[in-house]
Scaffold this motif. Structure first.
Motif, PDB file in Angstrom:
ATOM      1  N   GLY A   1       0.655  -1.292   0.025  1.00 53.67           N
ATOM      2  CA  GLY A   1       0.129   0.009   0.142  1.00 53.67           C
ATOM      3  C   GLY A   1       0.770   1.160  -0.106  1.00 53.67           C
TER       4      GLY A   1
ATOM      5  N   ARG B   1      -2.006   2.919   7.542  1.00 53.32           N
ATOM      6  CA  ARG B   1      -1.328   2.376   6.261  1.00 53.32           C
ATOM      7  C   ARG B   1      -1.422   3.267   5.114  1.00 53.32           C
ATOM      8  NH1 ARG B   1      -1.783  -3.635   3.931  1.00 53.32           N
ATOM      9  NH2 ARG B   1      -1.567  -3.968   6.152  1.00 53.32           N
ATOM     10  N   PHE B   2      -2.738   3.584   4.681  1.00 54.83           N
ATOM     11  CA  PHE B   2      -2.677   4.350   3.563  1.00 54.83           C
ATOM     12  C   PHE B   2      -2.633   5.902   3.856  1.00 54.83           C
ATOM     13  CE2 PHE B   2      -5.423   1.219   1.221  1.00 54.83           C
ATOM     14  CZ  PHE B   2      -4.475   0.180   1.331  1.00 54.83           C
TER      15      PHE B   2
ATOM     16  N   THR C   1     -14.461   6.868   2.736  1.00 52.07           N
ATOM     17  CA  THR C   1     -13.241   7.599   2.772  1.00 52.07           C
ATOM     18  C   THR C   1     -13.623   9.107   2.864  1.00 52.07           C
ATOM     19  OG1 THR C   1     -13.150   7.877   0.370  1.00 52.07           O
ATOM     20  CG2 THR C   1     -12.328   5.700   1.432  1.00 52.07           C
TER      21      THR C   1
ATOM     22  N   LYS D   1      -7.555   0.414  -5.000  1.00 50.19           N
ATOM     23  CA  LYS D   1      -6.586   0.080  -4.032  1.00 50.19           C
ATOM     24  C   LYS D   1      -6.874  -0.670  -2.833  1.00 50.19           C
ATOM     25  CE  LYS D   1      -3.009   2.362  -1.287  1.00 50.19           C
ATOM     26  NZ  LYS D   1      -2.291   3.648  -1.122  1.00 50.19           N
TER      27      LYS D   1
ATOM     28  N   ALA E   1      -0.310   7.080  -1.580  1.00 46.73           N
ATOM     29  CA  ALA E   1       0.050   7.050  -0.079  1.00 46.73           C
ATOM     30  C   ALA E   1       1.022   7.857   0.266  1.00 46.73           C
ATOM     31  CB  ALA E   1       0.481   5.647   0.534  1.00 46.73           C
TER      32      ALA E   1
ATOM     33  N   LEU F   1      -6.702   1.808   6.360  1.00 49.63           N
ATOM     34  CA  LEU F   1      -7.059   3.166   5.432  1.00 49.63           C
ATOM     35  C   LEU F   1      -6.307   4.369   6.281  1.00 49.63           C
ATOM     36  CD1 LEU F   1     -10.589   2.760   4.002  1.00 49.63           C
ATOM     37  CD2 LEU F   1      -8.491   1.901   3.233  1.00 49.63           C
TER      38      LEU F   1
ATOM     39  N   GLY G   1      -8.200   5.053  -5.603  1.00 50.14           N
ATOM     40  CA  GLY G   1      -8.594   4.746  -4.278  1.00 50.14           C
ATOM     41  C   GLY G   1      -9.520   3.458  -4.228  1.00 50.14           C
TER      42      GLY G   1
ATOM     43  N   ASN H   1       6.916  -0.359  -3.012  1.00 48.49           N
ATOM     44  CA  ASN H   1       5.841  -1.319  -2.276  1.00 48.49           C
ATOM     45  C   ASN H   1       5.718  -2.764  -2.695  1.00 48.49           C
ATOM     46  OD1 ASN H   1       5.004   0.609  -4.302  1.00 48.49           O
ATOM     47  ND2 ASN H   1       2.928  -0.692  -4.153  1.00 48.49           N
TER      48      ASN H   1
ATOM     49  N   TRP I   1      -5.148   7.836   5.040  1.00 49.82           N
ATOM     50  CA  TRP I   1      -6.506   8.478   4.356  1.00 49.82           C
ATOM     51  C   TRP I   1      -7.327   8.779   5.678  1.00 49.82           C
ATOM     52  CZ3 TRP I   1      -8.698   4.473   0.134  1.00 49.82           C
ATOM     53  CH2 TRP I   1      -7.700   4.362  -0.542  1.00 49.82           C
TER      54      TRP I   1
END
Length: 247
Positions: free
Chosen positions: A39, A199-200, A217, A232, A44, A196, A229, A98, A202
């Protein structure tokens, strides 16, 4: 490269993590993120910068196997190269490594991006350099280890210079969100929410749907970014269904 997208920091944000404007734009400096987590893609890393990077670091572009995201206009003097010359005269490009990405494709996209920036700024191939050139750091690590050699990468850039075309920034400024399908327990939704958010990078929250739960989100600008998104989320197997909805 399928997409070059802008997610630019405001001037007030940029002034906190750069030496300001006035970049001489004599070099293109190639880096790798060194972040192998699943991710940890271009989106990101761009969001990390946009939301306020806790590290004293900044860079102009992040590129992965699907897109490049621009965080700063070329005029900004970013903190990336480890020397005054590199920072004040370089346009910084970070290539994602990644584990859930395609490194070969990311490097091809990086080559196309370098060729594009060379054409825009009149920078010769002799001034396309590694981060190591300025600071001695082992970066880009995989290139220096020969996964794709530097000579191979430069050849890829040269091959792109004859056919590179200017790409206009995406004009869709509408706002969208991504909404997952339902989860039977709030714990399952919270597990997805944690990925989310942490790690991401968001903004996200949980919404009840009768006796079930969904994760939604924060906003994306443009359908392309929102759809990326959603893809992902599905690629990470966080949800079987991820729909884009108007914000």
């Amino acid at each position: 490269m399928s997409t070059i997208r802008k997610k630019l920091l405001t001037d007030s944000q940029a002034n906190k993590v750069t030496y300001g404007k006035g970049n001489a734009k004599k070099y293109i400096v190639v880096h790798e993120t060194d972040n192998t987590r699943s991710g940890a893609d271009a989106d990101a890393h761009a969001r990390l910068q946009y939301n306020g990077n806790s590290r004293s670091a900044s860079w102009h572009y992040t590129v992965d196997d699907k897109e490049a995201v621009q965080s700063f206009e070329h005029t900004w003097k970013c903190w990336a190269a480890g020397s005054n010359t590199g920072n004040n005269e370089g346009i910084q490009i970070e290539v994602c490594v990644n584990s859930d990405g395609n490194y070969q494709k990311a490097m091809q996209n990086a080559a196309e991006l370098v060729a594009k920036v060379m054409k825009e700024e009149g920078i010769p191939i002799s001034k396309v350099v590694q981060h190591n050139h300025f600071s001695g750091k082992n970066c880009p690590r995989n290139v220096r280890a020969g996964r794709i050699s530097w000579n191979q990468f430069i050849a890829m850039v040269v091959a792109c210079t004859g056919s590179v075309q200017q790409q206009k920034p995406i004009a869709d400024n509408n706002k969208y969100r991504v909404m997952t399908g339902t989860y039977s327990t709030i714990q399952a939704a919270e597990n997805v929410l944690d990925v989310l958010k942490h790690r991401f990078g968001w903004v996200a929250y949980i919404e009840p749907d009768g006796k079930l739960w969904r994760v939604k989100t924060g906003t994306f600008t443009g359908m392309v970014a929102a759809q990326a998104g959603a893809n992902k989320i599905k690629t990470a197997k966080l949800a079987q269904v991820a729909n884009v909805v108007a914000a």
